[in-house]
Design a protein around this motif. Structure first.
Motif, mmCIF file in Angstrom:
data_model
loop_
_atom_site.group_PDB
_atom_site.id
_atom_site.type_symbol
_atom_site.label_atom_id
_atom_site.label_comp_id
_atom_site.label_asym_id
_atom_site.label_seq_id
_atom_site.Cartn_x
_atom_site.Cartn_y
_atom_site.Cartn_z
ATOM 1 N N ILE A 48 18.725 30.873 -31.181
ATOM 2 C CA ILE A 48 18.514 29.665 -30.622
ATOM 3 C C ILE A 48 19.209 29.600 -29.166
ATOM 4 C CG2 ILE A 48 19.531 27.263 -30.454
ATOM 5 C CD1 ILE A 48 19.419 27.618 -33.579
ATOM 6 N N ASP A 49 20.394 30.084 -29.118
ATOM 7 C CA ASP A 49 20.705 30.378 -27.825
ATOM 8 C C ASP A 49 19.943 31.205 -26.753
ATOM 9 O OD1 ASP A 49 22.885 29.001 -28.444
ATOM 10 O OD2 ASP A 49 24.068 30.957 -29.187
ATOM 11 N N ILE A 50 19.416 32.279 -27.129
ATOM 12 C CA ILE A 50 18.480 33.160 -26.453
ATOM 13 C C ILE A 50 17.091 32.417 -26.131
ATOM 14 C CG2 ILE A 50 17.254 35.214 -26.405
ATOM 15 C CD1 ILE A 50 19.434 36.471 -28.327
ATOM 16 N N ASN A 51 16.678 31.766 -27.124
ATOM 17 C CA ASN A 51 15.440 31.169 -26.812
ATOM 18 C C ASN A 51 15.560 29.660 -27.360
ATOM 19 O OD1 ASN A 51 14.159 33.582 -26.311
ATOM 20 N ND2 ASN A 51 14.240 34.018 -28.565
ATOM 21 N N PRO A 52 16.369 28.827 -26.468
ATOM 22 C CA PRO A 52 16.261 27.427 -26.808
ATOM 23 C C PRO A 52 15.163 26.538 -26.967
ATOM 24 C CG PRO A 52 17.141 27.784 -24.636
ATOM 25 C CD PRO A 52 16.844 29.053 -25.073
ATOM 26 N N GLY A 53 13.894 27.052 -26.179
ATOM 27 C CA GLY A 53 12.740 26.408 -26.112
ATOM 28 C C GLY A 53 11.810 26.568 -27.133
ATOM 29 N N GLU A 54 12.277 27.678 -27.943
ATOM 30 C CA GLU A 54 11.127 28.132 -29.010
ATOM 31 C C GLU A 54 10.695 27.088 -29.907
ATOM 32 O OE1 GLU A 54 10.814 32.034 -31.979
ATOM 33 O OE2 GLU A 54 12.779 31.744 -30.891
ATOM 34 N N LYS A 55 9.367 27.178 -30.115
ATOM 35 C CA LYS A 55 8.794 26.249 -31.228
ATOM 36 C C LYS A 55 8.236 27.073 -32.228
ATOM 37 C CE LYS A 55 8.695 22.757 -28.303
ATOM 38 N NZ LYS A 55 9.648 21.600 -28.560
ATOM 39 N N GLY A 56 8.038 26.348 -33.343
ATOM 40 C CA GLY A 56 7.489 26.874 -34.752
ATOM 41 C C GLY A 56 8.749 26.986 -35.643
ATOM 42 N N SER A 57 8.300 27.357 -36.885
ATOM 43 C CA SER A 57 9.279 27.692 -37.866
ATOM 44 C C SER A 57 9.124 29.129 -38.170
ATOM 45 C CB SER A 57 8.885 26.818 -38.907
ATOM 46 O OG SER A 57 9.196 25.285 -38.680
ATOM 47 N N PRO A 58 10.284 29.654 -38.729
ATOM 48 C CA PRO A 58 10.194 31.228 -39.200
ATOM 49 C C PRO A 58 9.073 31.048 -40.397
ATOM 50 C CG PRO A 58 12.422 30.394 -38.842
ATOM 51 C CD PRO A 58 11.501 29.130 -38.970
ATOM 52 N N PRO A 59 8.521 32.232 -40.817
ATOM 53 C CA PRO A 59 7.671 32.261 -41.994
ATOM 54 C C PRO A 59 7.915 32.410 -43.371
ATOM 55 C CG PRO A 59 7.228 34.474 -40.954
ATOM 56 C CD PRO A 59 8.441 33.505 -40.024
ATOM 57 N N ILE A 60 8.751 31.334 -43.459
ATOM 58 C CA ILE A 60 9.536 31.653 -44.844
ATOM 59 C C ILE A 60 8.829 31.573 -46.070
ATOM 60 C CG2 ILE A 60 11.959 30.863 -43.873
ATOM 61 C CD1 ILE A 60 11.033 28.194 -45.483
ATOM 62 N N HIS A 61 7.455 30.993 -45.919
ATOM 63 C CA HIS A 61 6.427 31.053 -47.142
ATOM 64 C C HIS A 61 6.030 32.633 -47.645
ATOM 65 C CE1 HIS A 61 4.091 30.741 -43.487
ATOM 66 N NE2 HIS A 61 3.333 31.671 -44.016
ATOM 67 N N ASN A 62 6.241 33.472 -46.454
ATOM 68 C CA ASN A 62 6.079 34.840 -46.713
ATOM 69 C C ASN A 62 7.077 35.835 -47.233
ATOM 70 O OD1 ASN A 62 3.346 34.629 -45.801
ATOM 71 N ND2 ASN A 62 3.751 34.839 -43.848
ATOM 72 N N TRP A 63 8.205 35.284 -47.122
ATOM 73 C CA TRP A 63 9.637 35.945 -47.506
ATOM 74 C C TRP A 63 9.997 35.471 -49.148
ATOM 75 C CZ3 TRP A 63 12.612 33.911 -42.852
ATOM 76 C CH2 TRP A 63 12.058 34.817 -41.595
ATOM 77 N N HIS A 64 9.994 36.465 -50.133
ATOM 78 C CA HIS A 64 10.442 36.191 -51.300
ATOM 79 C C HIS A 64 11.378 37.289 -51.909
ATOM 80 C CE1 HIS A 64 6.896 33.850 -51.571
ATOM 81 N NE2 HIS A 64 6.109 34.668 -50.923
#
Length: 189
Positions: free
Chosen positions: A14-30
């Motif tokens: 967040i501190d490095i990329n404060p303007g980053e959009k979107g969500s992490p692909p947690i639906h692919n993580w199990h």
């Protein structure tokens, strides 16, 4: 690396990329590894670790994008390697604001959560109202996946002002329109 270290490493993005959009692909993580590190979200949407509130809103925002409700009914922060159980008092989010983007027959209502998610009240983000034992309405909306938000009273009153009266089964009901869909806010005699 511990779960806390893993989550803090993700938070540093967040501190490095404060303007980053979107969500992490947690639906692919199990991940199979489950940890309990005493994370909670209380009735007021406050995030707590070992009873102490999170002070960095950017960290809460990041963690909210890693949140998933699993088939066991429990909430978890998901990383590729492990998942951390989160105790949620009611629902993980609150709706803190509503805005009408278009009026009339094309009315669209945009809602905002306490973690800065923006969503359009529509078929993918339906609104429903449950009635408490004392008769008070408790409105909710689906934010994403199986994650819901409670609509704060002042926002619900704003939505009631936008609703129209209709007759349903000899009762007067309040119905709200948004994005081509209708949502029942409640009925009375």
């Amino acid at each position: 690396m511990s779960t806390t270290d893993s989550l803090m490493q993700l938070a540093s993005r967040i501190d490095i990329n404060p303007g980053e959009k979107g969500s992490p692909p947690i639906h692919n993580w199990h991940p199979q590894r489950v940890l309990d590190i005493d994370l909670k979200i209380d009735h007021q949407g406050q995030w707590l670790h070992k009873g102490a509130p999170f002070l960095r809103t950017s960290l809460v925002r990041l963690f909210s994008t890693l949140l998933r409700k699993e088939p066991d009914g429990c909430y978890y922060l998901i990383t590729p390697a492990e998942k951390v159980r989160v105790q949620v008092a009611e629902v993980p989010f609150l709706i803190i604001a509503a805005a009408v983007e278009e009026q009339g027959t094309n009315q669209q209502i945009r809602l905002e959560t306490n973690v800065s998610d923006q969503l359009l009240l529509d078929a993918d983000h339906p609104l429903w109202v449950e009635t408490l034992a004392d008769g008070e309405p408790r409105p909710y909306v689906r934010v994403r996946d199986q994650l819901d938000a409670r609509i704060l009273p002042q926002v619900f009153y704003q939505l009631v002002d936008l609703a129209e009266s209709v007759q349903v089964n000899q009762q007067t009901c309040l119905q709200l329109r948004s994005a081509g869909h209708t949502f029942l806010l409640g009925c009375f005699d």
